[in-house]
Motif scaffolding. Sequence first.
Motif, mmCIF file in Angstrom:
data_model
loop_
_atom_site.group_PDB
_atom_site.id
_atom_site.type_symbol
_atom_site.label_atom_id
_atom_site.label_comp_id
_atom_site.label_asym_id
_atom_site.label_seq_id
_atom_site.Cartn_x
_atom_site.Cartn_y
_atom_site.Cartn_z
ATOM 1 N N LYS A 188 -61.608 -31.075 37.450
ATOM 2 C CA LYS A 188 -60.145 -31.118 37.403
ATOM 3 C C LYS A 188 -59.563 -30.759 38.764
ATOM 4 O O LYS A 188 -58.615 -31.397 39.235
ATOM 5 C CB LYS A 188 -59.652 -30.165 36.315
ATOM 6 C CG LYS A 188 -58.161 -30.273 36.009
ATOM 7 C CD LYS A 188 -57.391 -29.255 36.817
ATOM 8 C CE LYS A 188 -55.906 -29.425 36.654
ATOM 9 N NZ LYS A 188 -55.132 -28.649 37.616
ATOM 10 N N TYR A 189 -60.122 -29.756 39.417
ATOM 11 C CA TYR A 189 -59.664 -29.359 40.757
ATOM 12 C C TYR A 189 -59.865 -30.505 41.750
ATOM 13 O O TYR A 189 -58.937 -30.903 42.462
ATOM 14 C CB TYR A 189 -60.423 -28.116 41.224
ATOM 15 C CG TYR A 189 -60.017 -27.638 42.606
ATOM 16 C CD1 TYR A 189 -59.056 -26.652 42.755
ATOM 17 C CD2 TYR A 189 -60.586 -28.183 43.753
ATOM 18 C CE1 TYR A 189 -58.667 -26.215 44.018
ATOM 19 C CE2 TYR A 189 -60.204 -27.762 45.014
ATOM 20 C CZ TYR A 189 -59.246 -26.773 45.146
ATOM 21 O OH TYR A 189 -58.856 -26.354 46.393
ATOM 22 N N ASN A 235 -63.749 -27.453 35.136
ATOM 23 C CA ASN A 235 -62.771 -26.862 36.049
ATOM 24 C C ASN A 235 -62.906 -27.455 37.450
ATOM 25 O O ASN A 235 -61.911 -27.784 38.104
ATOM 26 C CB ASN A 235 -62.940 -25.341 36.094
ATOM 27 C CG ASN A 235 -62.181 -24.639 34.989
ATOM 28 O OD1 ASN A 235 -60.955 -24.598 34.990
ATOM 29 N ND2 ASN A 235 -62.903 -24.103 34.021
ATOM 30 N N ARG A 250 -52.495 -31.231 39.734
ATOM 31 C CA ARG A 250 -52.735 -29.956 40.421
ATOM 32 C C ARG A 250 -52.238 -28.773 39.593
ATOM 33 O O ARG A 250 -52.702 -27.651 39.754
ATOM 34 C CB ARG A 250 -52.001 -29.942 41.762
ATOM 35 C CG ARG A 250 -52.784 -30.513 42.917
ATOM 36 C CD ARG A 250 -51.999 -30.329 44.201
ATOM 37 N NE ARG A 250 -52.777 -30.714 45.383
ATOM 38 C CZ ARG A 250 -52.266 -30.813 46.591
ATOM 39 N NH1 ARG A 250 -50.987 -30.580 46.796
ATOM 40 N NH2 ARG A 250 -53.027 -31.154 47.609
ATOM 41 N N SER A 295 -53.503 -24.355 36.798
ATOM 42 C CA SER A 295 -53.245 -24.563 38.222
ATOM 43 C C SER A 295 -54.540 -24.496 39.027
ATOM 44 O O SER A 295 -55.532 -23.902 38.612
ATOM 45 C CB SER A 295 -52.270 -23.508 38.746
ATOM 46 O OG SER A 295 -52.903 -22.238 38.793
ATOM 47 N N ARG A 296 -54.489 -25.098 40.212
ATOM 48 C CA ARG A 296 -55.690 -25.083 41.054
ATOM 49 C C ARG A 296 -56.055 -23.662 41.459
ATOM 50 O O ARG A 296 -57.226 -23.347 41.646
ATOM 51 C CB ARG A 296 -55.498 -25.975 42.275
ATOM 52 C CG ARG A 296 -54.318 -25.619 43.156
ATOM 53 C CD ARG A 296 -54.203 -26.548 44.344
ATOM 54 N NE ARG A 296 -53.015 -26.246 45.141
ATOM 55 C CZ ARG A 296 -52.763 -26.797 46.308
ATOM 56 N NH1 ARG A 296 -53.605 -27.653 46.828
ATOM 57 N NH2 ARG A 296 -51.670 -26.488 46.969
ATOM 58 N N GLU A 333 -56.837 -32.804 43.649
ATOM 59 C CA GLU A 333 -56.691 -32.869 45.102
ATOM 60 C C GLU A 333 -56.852 -34.310 45.608
ATOM 61 O O GLU A 333 -56.084 -34.777 46.451
ATOM 62 C CB GLU A 333 -57.735 -31.964 45.778
ATOM 63 C CG GLU A 333 -57.574 -30.478 45.471
ATOM 64 C CD GLU A 333 -56.211 -29.946 45.836
ATOM 65 O OE1 GLU A 333 -55.863 -29.955 47.031
ATOM 66 O OE2 GLU A 333 -55.458 -29.548 44.925
#
Length: 386
Positions: free
Chosen positions: A322-323, A319, A362, A367-368, A327
């Motif tokens: 991916k975040y 997670n 994103r 979703s973030r 970004e």
Amino acid sequence: MSPVIETEEHQALRAAVSALGKRYGRDYIARTVAEGHHPAELWAEAGKLGYLGVNLPEEYGGGGGGVAELCLVLEELGAAGAPLLMLVVSPAICGTVIARFGTEEQKRAWLPGIADGTRTMAFAITEPDAGSNSHRITTTARRDGDDWLLTGRKVFISGVDIADAVLVVGRTEDARTGRLKPCLFIVPPDAEGFGRRPIDMELNAAEKQFELTLDDVRLPADALVGDEDAGLLQLFAGLNPERIMTAAFAIGMGRYALERALEYARERSVWKTPIGAHQAIAHPLAQAHIDLELARLMMQKAAHLYDAGDDIGAGEAANMAKYAAGEACVKAVDQAVHTLGGNGLTREFGLASLITASRVARIAPVSREMILNYVSHQSLGLPKSY
């Protein structure tokens, strides 16, 4: 081997995949998108060279590696301007789930084809009303004799038009508790009651998105993947690689955009020196590079934990990766376009389409904001608001 320092084998794989990606490049992808085709030639060649199945077991035609190798493949293809989104879906999610939980017959039927690229599998979890809440999935499976009947709707499902089957996440009733629990089914796209409708996307991508309807789709008993009681475990076994691979997709795209900006900044002179000599241009590009490198470190950590069998540790790291990658990708693309000025919006330089594409990292597959929820609850122990 520490995930921080890449092995010689990984470095050699990077170089080989990069060379393949550059032979096709951004022009090839742009052409296939314009023609409404899939990048079938690149997919087939990557399959023949063994790159699509690096994470799958050797006894079923794979490379015997893990997600660490597969995310490296996607990153390098992306950095060459030729990413293959279905790498996230077919070998990473579906291949992993079948390799870990499928029956012997399912493994023999699907893994060799997924590994060499001759068979492709789509993955259907997202629903119109459930969003990121997998507990609200309404696609249900009920028994009818020895068969299953599957009913529900799915949305934003990639590559259904080229898929030999769709791995569908549904829910079935637990005989002991009466609660609905997740289960995964291999569904042929020509099954009676299976409908698909393309979604008209502003996003320019070779892989099309679909809405699916399942109206009492009758499936044999062996369409169920693995054990009926292992559904949640199976689901997350596929979702962690999806997040790690999405990070690879984003990092590759960010690297591609950054490289185009650097080429331009080294050569473009408006006054006496190249514009890259000016700190207002140079520093944001340096920051973009740093952010991409940091995101890659977390991606490598997540892949390392997942391949080591630490599903819980990998969940947090996947997670975060991916975040961070999402970004970093958006910032790199934005800065690349800005560096080129008006040229950044021309078809010739091919960066403008990445403004939309970079947002995918994103938004999808989670979703973030939902990742921040995950980290605040799971990592920091803060209470839930929902």
